[in-house]
Design an enzyme around this catalytic site. Structure first.
Site, short mmCIF file in Angstrom:
data_model
loop_
_atom_site.label_atom_id
_atom_site.label_comp_id
_atom_site.label_asym_id
_atom_site.label_seq_id
_atom_site.Cartn_x
_atom_site.Cartn_y
_atom_site.Cartn_z
N CYS A 136 -0.24 -1.79 2.69
CA CYS A 136 0.10 -0.51 3.33
C CYS A 136 -0.71 -0.18 4.59
O CYS A 136 -0.45 -0.73 5.65
CB CYS A 136 -0.01 0.61 2.29
SG CYS A 136 0.94 2.10 2.74
N GLU A 147 3.68 -1.38 -3.02
CA GLU A 147 2.31 -1.00 -3.36
C GLU A 147 2.32 -0.15 -4.64
O GLU A 147 3.15 0.72 -4.80
CB GLU A 147 1.72 -0.19 -2.21
CG GLU A 147 0.32 0.35 -2.46
CD GLU A 147 -0.17 1.25 -1.33
OE1 GLU A 147 -1.39 1.40 -1.19
OE2 GLU A 147 0.68 1.81 -0.59
N LYS A 152 -7.26 -3.75 -1.24
CA LYS A 152 -6.91 -3.04 -0.01
C LYS A 152 -8.17 -2.77 0.82
O LYS A 152 -9.12 -2.17 0.33
CB LYS A 152 -6.22 -1.73 -0.37
CG LYS A 152 -5.59 -0.99 0.81
CD LYS A 152 -4.83 0.23 0.28
CE LYS A 152 -4.11 0.98 1.38
NZ LYS A 152 -3.39 2.15 0.82
#
Length: 260
Positions: A140, A40, A106
């Site tokens: 993540c 990331e 994300k």
């Protein structure tokens, strides 16, 4: 399909040094891989002051990814801080050798790090194809949300075959990282890859890496050592995956759902 993971110590907010490191690691993979997975925000670390590190979609990092994908004739993926139409996104880029790309933002912003104060959350899931494989890439904190990660069986076809998480996941929660990656592989009947950084970030938070490639039963294909830079390539077997799904057809009993 050959998949390479690169676990690295990221230099805080220093694009030049980070890209130079990945230059060296990627150069070793020419002709040996179909997909390279980076952590990331691989070029900057998990910097929340997006205005200092974010780039437009035609910026240096995107060009860097396109150049390497072309040279190695493979796909490169990882997330980048992107500025677009006055907003900032933690955006995973799926860069192909021909320079075409797809992306997903994300979905779950890490509020314990105030990510939601700087970045805009994504709304659309992404499934891409590579060499006949269907791939679902995520970022993540998305790992903690099983519904957003959930595979589905639609008209007898699985939505994806490979689940990927790129991360800056702190060492203090490494047990959670390892446990959830294993669970996601098993519950979704898919290969699962997690690529995490190592080293302390700009806030002094340590990261242990523990990057891994898991098969559809949650068994290790690659288990990167903690706290060490590490590059490895795994061979994923599509025939084994489909054979297992046929023998142990959990997907037929999955619940249907809609995400809002």
């Amino acid at each position: 399909m050959r998949v390479s993971i690169i676990q690295a110590s990221l230099v805080w907010a220093d694009k030049l040094k980070n890209l130079e490191y990945f230059d060296r690691e990627i150069a070793q993979l020419g002709g040996q891989t179909d997909l390279i997975v980076l952590p990331e925000m691989f070029a900057t670390g998990f910097v929340m002051d997006a205005s200092k590190v974010a780039e437009p979609m035609n910026g240096v990092i995107m060009q860097w990814m396109a150049n390497h994908a072309s040279k190695l004739d493979c796909v490169i993926t990882g997330s980048v801080a992107i500025k677009e139409k006055g907003k900032f996104y933690n955006r995973l880029i799926w860069m192909r050798p021909d320079g075409s790309f797809e992306y997903t933002d994300k979905r779950h912003l890490f509020r314990m790090g105030n990510e939601q104060e700087y970045f805009t959350a994504g709304e659309k899931p992404l499934v891409v194809t590579l060499k006949g494989w269907k791939v679902r890439p995520l970022i993540c904190y998305d790992l903690r949300f099983p519904v957003w990660s959930k595979n589905r069986l639609i008209d007898g076809q699985y939505e994806y075959d490979l689940l990927i998480y790129v991360a800056n996941w702190p060492a203090s929660r490494s047990y959670v990282w390892k446990s959830l990656l294993t669970a996601r592989a098993i519950e979704n009947q898919a290969y699962c890859i997690g690529v995490n950084r190592i080293g302390k970030d700009g806030k002094g938070i340590p990261h242990s890496g523990n990057s891994m490639v898991l098969d559809f039963k949650g068994r290790f294909q690659v288990n990167a050592p903690a706290n060490k830079s590490y590059t490895e390539t795994a061979l994923l077997d599509y025939t084994e995956l489909t054979s297992f799904r046929q023998r142990f057809a959990v997907g037929l009993d999955w619940d249907s759902f809609t995400i809002h």
